[in-house]
Design a protein around this motif. Structure first.
Motif, PDB file in Angstrom:
ATOM      1  N   ASP A 114       0.834  -1.425   0.029  1.00  0.00           N
ATOM      2  CA  ASP A 114      -0.444   0.122   0.002  1.00  0.00           C
ATOM      3  C   ASP A 114       0.815   1.147  -0.092  1.00  0.00           C
ATOM      4  OD1 ASP A 114      -1.761   1.836  -0.125  1.00  0.00           O
ATOM      5  OD2 ASP A 114      -1.737   1.445   2.783  1.00  0.00           O
ATOM      6  N   HIS A 120      -5.873  -2.790  -0.652  1.00  0.00           N
ATOM      7  CA  HIS A 120      -6.087  -3.998   0.490  1.00  0.00           C
ATOM      8  C   HIS A 120      -6.057  -5.236  -0.098  1.00  0.00           C
ATOM      9  CE1 HIS A 120      -7.629  -1.426   3.482  1.00  0.00           C
ATOM     10  NE2 HIS A 120      -8.188  -1.025   3.105  1.00  0.00           N
ATOM     11  N   HIS A 166      -3.656  -8.847   3.730  1.00  0.00           N
ATOM     12  CA  HIS A 166      -4.973  -7.118   4.374  1.00  0.00           C
ATOM     13  C   HIS A 166      -6.336  -7.416   3.970  1.00  0.00           C
ATOM     14  CE1 HIS A 166      -4.294  -3.299   6.221  1.00  0.00           C
ATOM     15  NE2 HIS A 166      -4.491  -2.364   4.530  1.00  0.00           N
ATOM     16  N   ALA A 172     -10.120  -5.552   3.056  1.00  0.00           N
ATOM     17  CA  ALA A 172     -11.019  -4.764   3.659  1.00  0.00           C
ATOM     18  C   ALA A 172     -12.162  -5.188   4.716  1.00  0.00           C
ATOM     19  CB  ALA A 172     -11.451  -3.578   2.540  1.00  0.00           C
ATOM     20  N   CYS A 179      -7.840  -0.353   8.944  1.00  0.00           N
ATOM     21  CA  CYS A 179      -7.361   0.749   7.534  1.00  0.00           C
ATOM     22  C   CYS A 179      -8.765   2.400   8.294  1.00  0.00           C
ATOM     23  CB  CYS A 179      -7.809   0.428   6.592  1.00  0.00           C
ATOM     24  SG  CYS A 179      -7.704   2.170   5.387  1.00  0.00           S
ATOM     25  N   CYS A 205     -11.818   1.796   6.166  1.00  0.00           N
ATOM     26  CA  CYS A 205     -13.208   0.766   5.930  1.00  0.00           C
ATOM     27  C   CYS A 205     -13.822   1.198   7.184  1.00  0.00           C
ATOM     28  CB  CYS A 205     -12.153  -0.309   6.507  1.00  0.00           C
ATOM     29  SG  CYS A 205     -11.365  -0.849   4.773  1.00  0.00           S
ATOM     30  N   SER A 265      -4.191   4.783   7.507  1.00  0.00           N
ATOM     31  CA  SER A 265      -4.116   3.845   6.341  1.00  0.00           C
ATOM     32  C   SER A 265      -3.432   2.402   7.603  1.00  0.00           C
ATOM     33  CB  SER A 265      -3.486   3.653   5.605  1.00  0.00           C
ATOM     34  OG  SER A 265      -2.326   4.026   5.671  1.00  0.00           O
ATOM     35  N   MET A 304       0.408  -3.498   4.368  1.00  0.00           N
ATOM     36  CA  MET A 304       0.302  -4.275   3.317  1.00  0.00           C
ATOM     37  C   MET A 304       1.187  -5.345   3.306  1.00  0.00           C
ATOM     38  SD  MET A 304      -1.918  -4.507   0.172  1.00  0.00           S
ATOM     39  CE  MET A 304      -1.845  -5.987  -1.131  1.00  0.00           C
TER      40      MET A 304
END
Length: 998
Positions: free
Chosen positions: A40, A54, A126, A128, A137, A140, A150, A153
């Motif tokens: 990410d 994700h 990782h 969502a 995150c 989410c 965040s 990942m």
């Protein structure tokens, strides 16, 4: 074990690479990386409410056991894998770990081969919508802006293999602490050592030796019967005539713990510790109520660090962490708060050695009321405390920020902390911040001037609140305004600086009465799930179009990409000693177009820690505008009603009558100052061609076509597409609809020292491994000329060594390592590097494969062939040399939550809703209603914090309508819980349907 990994990722399919853990699996097409690594990287910067990545990542590498390690026990130590780790060795499951921000150790002794290579395979999940971990995150979240930041990942922190004998000290298994009555004369140390015996019960001996560098202070021995499994051995050591740890003298001792069976040493562990005492007042103690260290009052002048960086969030190298620590010291803060989750372990080692007081933090804004969440929370909490309890810099524990922990669960967690850290009973306190009960102190935040309120009351606020966990202000790099602080003014750097300066001054006036406060924050962090505000909040870390990356919490002293703002220099001027690090900075280097014509000007500010500053409208010694004397922290040097004739302002700072610091800015639109050229220093014709080479390309990176002082044309930077013979690529080009150079191109207004080709060096590109320049060339030998300047670090003074470090590669082969432009030529000094390369395959590519700290930068590139007959191949595509403005997801502009009338409490003609705001800033409160008549009516709306503070109020005009909304607009407040009360008129037949919060 950080090098030599291969990795691949997928957004959706967890089973896509099943079997990858087997030794025979073909990973030859996978990407080669080193860890720390994070998949990410840039997705969250492209102006989407939730653009962060994700999915699932797979990693593989081989390793061998050294001959001398054969027959020993072997352990894999992972410092961070996000968010769920599954580990295999040689195709067999080694273990799992849930929660990426704490470490875990796996015993892999029985899985290893002693001869030949071993295969280590890791899958990092990782997905969502995680709901069983405390670190999730923000994009989410189940409510708008409910979580913050965040999550990584991948394998985003280092990996180690360690071998031991069949009896070992457990990871983080030595705990050493002192009682609260320790003094420089004597201190009682308590030591608890966790020893694991992998064999039968036997008699062992533990030896603890206290060392001070090479000197042995004292030692003790203790025999014990080691049962199979885990054993805890407790000891006490009495020390005499010691040096206490403090910010002024961060004295560290070492504790060497050794395990023996007879005369055979089985294991040895070295643990650093410091001896100091901590005393906190209670929240309701009368003033004065300072924080005390070693019995002496210390004002905590802190900031917060989020461990985020454009293109590299969370996956920080040792060098990047060292740079952040240096920048904390360079701004004069004496304390640091983790924001808002566990950081890389190297941070705390720096805090201990540098004497920075530390407030570690566990979670932010999250609560899922499930058995799985509670169990994982407590498991990870234990890991977090064990990793951080020995650090003398740690003076309080932060359990949660703006969180929803139930009081009973918070109390259970406090008990866990105190079980693992006895000093949390009578020395360290356990806190929440701006929300939550059940701990020693729910530390408030103070956002006056930013989310409503009056910053001029800050001293009185601080007396009442005593300890403030956050204060700060929105700003956009390069956005400027006259007049300082204006209550509802544009969110400029100047407005933010005025708030900071006011709060610095007011806090200093009562620093002996209260524990302190923490500025928010050192560096901007990415903020998925947040929406752009009416004043550009979350979307304008920089004001220029290509700097508008986000969503991001753009309140940092440094931008998300690492560039200092004016406020960074304000704090340097306020809190750094001129004897140690003299500095002077004219406000502002990013405001060259402030005036359009000469004349009388006011509000000219200079930030400096010097005793006096003299300002010139020209170079040194020309057109003095007067001398101003030091006014103390938060008081800039100021010039009003001075006549500006020329385009140069120069400031010199003096201490003891001697010049110790200089700064200069060049302004646009004004007549050239006499002696302007002297600011360039000694000039060299850096762009002169080498006559022995045949030049095929010259590119002005980040800039337009340019003709240099030799009359030679440098082509404009252009975005590479198939069919072109040259061009640049950057991260944004992977996302359709996003400006190709978003977050990778800037221009400086500085005078570049050492060259007459100012424009060539002033334009530049910045980035990491995804920034590349490609050139089609005939095969052969080439000369590559690379032109740089340091655009960010060192303005106004300071030692910035190591802040920017990057490698340069030609066709994947590294030709320059750890290039440090400040070390090469200081701030805004021209740098030229020449390397040779042999090309086969028709392409020459310049890239930046390893950026150890912040961003690589490049101003210009020239490519020359050894073959005098070589020519650049013809093109078959149309070049693009300009970039459109960034696109914006429509949802990025608005966040909305609806509360039905059924959720309100009714008391006569009053309706009250309890709401949660996840995002600080301006909020609109709309009432959806029906008014059948007989006349228009007026209702009252009021928003109240949980402590009873009225945050805002207004009138709602209820017109005759079968259905409409009435709004009270733009009430400013921070994230948190509030009560919204609507008082309806005592007449009429108005029917309320819902409250809408935007």
């Amino acid at each position: 074990m950080n090098t030599g990994w291969r990795t691949i990722a997928d957004d959706d399919d967890r089973t896509k690479y099943d079997g990858f853990e087997q030794p025979g699996y073909d990973d030859s097409s996978w990407q080669r990386v080193d860890v720390p690594h994070n998949w990410d990287d840039y997705g969250g910067a492209r102006r989407l409410v939730h653009g962060n990545r994700h999915g699932y990542a797979w990693y593989r590498r081989s390793f061998e056991i050294k001959p001398w390690e054969k027959g020993r026990r072997a352990f894999l130590f992972f410092e961070g894998v996000g968010s769920y780790a599954t580990v295999w060795v040689n195709g067999k499951l080694a273990g799992k770990h849930a929660g990426g921000r704490t470490t875990f150790t796996l015993d892999v002794t029985d899985l290893l081969k002693s001869d030949g290579p071993n295969l280590l395979a890791v899958r990092a999940d990782h997905p969502a919508g995680i709901t069983d971990l405390p670190w999730v995150c923000g994009g989410c979240s189940t409510a708008v802006g409910f979580s913050e930041g965040s999550q990584p990942m991948g394998i985003f922190r280092p990996v180690w293999i360690e071998t031991t004998g069949h009896t070992r000290v457990e990871p983080f298994g030595v705990h050493v602490w002192n009682d609260g009555d320790a003094t420089a004369t004597s201190a009682k140390l308590h030591v608890a050592a966790e020893v694991r015996n992998y064999g039968l019960a036997r008699k062992l001996k533990v030896t603890h030796v206290v060392v001070d560098g090479p000197r042995i202070v004292m030692g003790i021995e203790q025999e014990f019967l080691a049962d199979e499994g885990l054993n805890t051995v407790k000891s006490r050591i009495d020390l005499k005539q010691i040096e206490l740890w403090s910010p002024e003298s961060p004295r560290l001792y070492g504790l060497v713990t050794m395990i023996y069976e007879g005369s055979l040493q089985l294991d040895a562990v070295h643990t650093y510790f410091g001896i100091r005492t901590v005393q906190w007042p209670k929240p309701d103690d009368p003033l004065p109520a300072p924080f005390r260290l070693n019995g002496q009052p210390v004002f905590l002048n802190g900031t917060c660090e989020y461990e985020h960086l454009l293109g590299n969030s969370h996956a920080f190298t040792d060098e990047q962490i060292a740079a952040r620590v240096d920048q904390t010291k360079a701004t004069g803060f004496n304390a640091m708060r983790d924001a808002h989750q566990p950081h890389n372990l190297r941070y705390q080692d720096h805090w201990d050695r540098e004497g920075i007081l530390w407030w570690p933090q566990f979670i932010s804004q999250i609560w899922f009321d499930t058995p799985e969440f509670r169990a994982n929370f407590k498991t990870l909490l234990r890991e977090w405390v064990r990793e951080r309890r020995n650090n003398p810099s740690n003076v309080l524990w932060g359990l949660a920020n703006e969180s929803k922990l139930p009081e009973d669960f918070a109390r259970e967690c406090v008990a866990i902390i105190r079980e693992l850290d006895p000093t949390a009973v009578d020395q360290r306190i356990v806190t929440t911040c701006n929300g939550g009960t059940g701990t020693d102190w729910n530390v408030p935040q103070n956002w006056t001037g930013t989310y409503g309120g009056d910053p001029a009351t800050y001293a009185e606020d601080l007396k009442k609140q005593k300890f403030i966990g956050e204060y700060g202000a929105w700003r956009s790099l390069g956005l400027h305004s006259e007049g300082g602080y204006i209550a509802d003014g544009v969110r400029s750097e100047d407005r933010a600086d005025a708030i900071f300066a006011m709060k610095i001054r007011l806090a200093e006036s009562i620093r002996d009465q209260v524990p302190g406060h923490f500025h928010w924050l050192l560096a901007t962090h990415d903020n998925p799930g947040r929406t752009i505000g009416a004043k550009g909040q979350q979307g304008t870390d920089g004001w220029a179009e290509l700097d508008r990356i986000g969503p991001a919490n753009n309140k940092g002293l440094l931008t998300l990409w690492g560039e200092p703002t004016d406020a960074y220099h304000l704090y340097r001027a306020s809190y750094v000693s001129a004897a140690k690090d003299p500095m002077v900075y004219i406000v502002s280097h990013t405001w060259p177009d402030r005036w359009t014509e000469p004349g009388k000007k006011s509000g000219i500010l200079v930030y400096s820690n010097c005793e006096e500053v003299e300002l010139f409208n020209g170079t040194d010694g020309r057109e003095s505008l007067g001398v101003r004397r030091q006014g103390g922290p938060g008081v800039p040097f100021r010039w009003d009603d001075v006549h500006i004739r020329f385009n140069v302002l120069t400031a010199v700072g003096r201490v003891g009558g001697k010049v110790v610091a200089r700064d200069a800015v060049v302004l646009q639109h004004l007549p050239a100052a006499p002696g302007l050229e002297t600011l360039r220093g000694t000039v060299t014709n850096l762009t002169a061609a080498d006559p022995a080479w045949n030049y095929l390309y010259r590119v002005n990176c980040g800039g337009p076509d340019y003709t240099d002082g030799n009359g030679v044309r440098w082509a404009a930077d252009r975005d590479f597409v198939a069919g072109l013979n040259s061009g640049s690529t950057s991260w944004a080009m992977a996302y359709p609809g996003v400006a190709p150079r978003l977050g990778s191109q800037r221009a400086s207004a500085e005078v570049i020292r050492g060259t007459d080709d100012q424009a060539l060096f002033q334009a530049y590109r910045y980035g990491r491994e995804k920034l590349r320049y490609r050139f089609a060339v005939p095969d052969g030998d080439y000369r590559v000329e690379l032109y740089f300047m340091e655009p960010w670090y060192g303005a106004g003074g300071g030692n910035c060594a190591g802040w920017r470090l990057f490698d340069v590669a030609i066709n994947g082969d590294t030709v320059l390592r750890n290039l440090d432009l400040w070390q090469e030529a200081g701030f805004a000094g021209a740098v030229k590097k020449v390397v040779n390369a042999r090309v086969s395959g028709g392409w020459l590519e310049v890239s930046f494969p390893r950026v150890a700290s912040y961003q690589a930068v490049i101003s210009a590139i020239a490519i020359a062939a050894k073959d005098p007959a070589a020519r650049a191949p013809a093109e078959t595509a149309v070049a693009v040399t300009t970039s459109k403005a960034p696109s914006t997801d429509a949802a990025f502009s608005l966040g909305e939550a609806t509360y039905p009338v059924s959720a309100a409490k009714r008391d006569g003609n009053r309706l009250s809703w309890t709401i949660t705001l996840g995002l600080g800033g301006g909020h609109d409160f709309a009432l959806r209603y029906v008014n059948p008549g007989p006349e228009p009516l007026t209702a009252e709306l009021q928003v109240t914090a949980l402590d009873g503070t009225v945050m805002g109020k207004g009138q709602l005009s209820l017109e005759l309508t079968p259905g409409a909304t009435a709004t009270v607009a733009d009430l400013g407040m921070n994230a948190g819980d509030y009560t919204v009360t609507v008082t309806l008129p005592g007449k009429g037949a108005v029917k309320v349907e819902a409250l809408i919060v935007r």
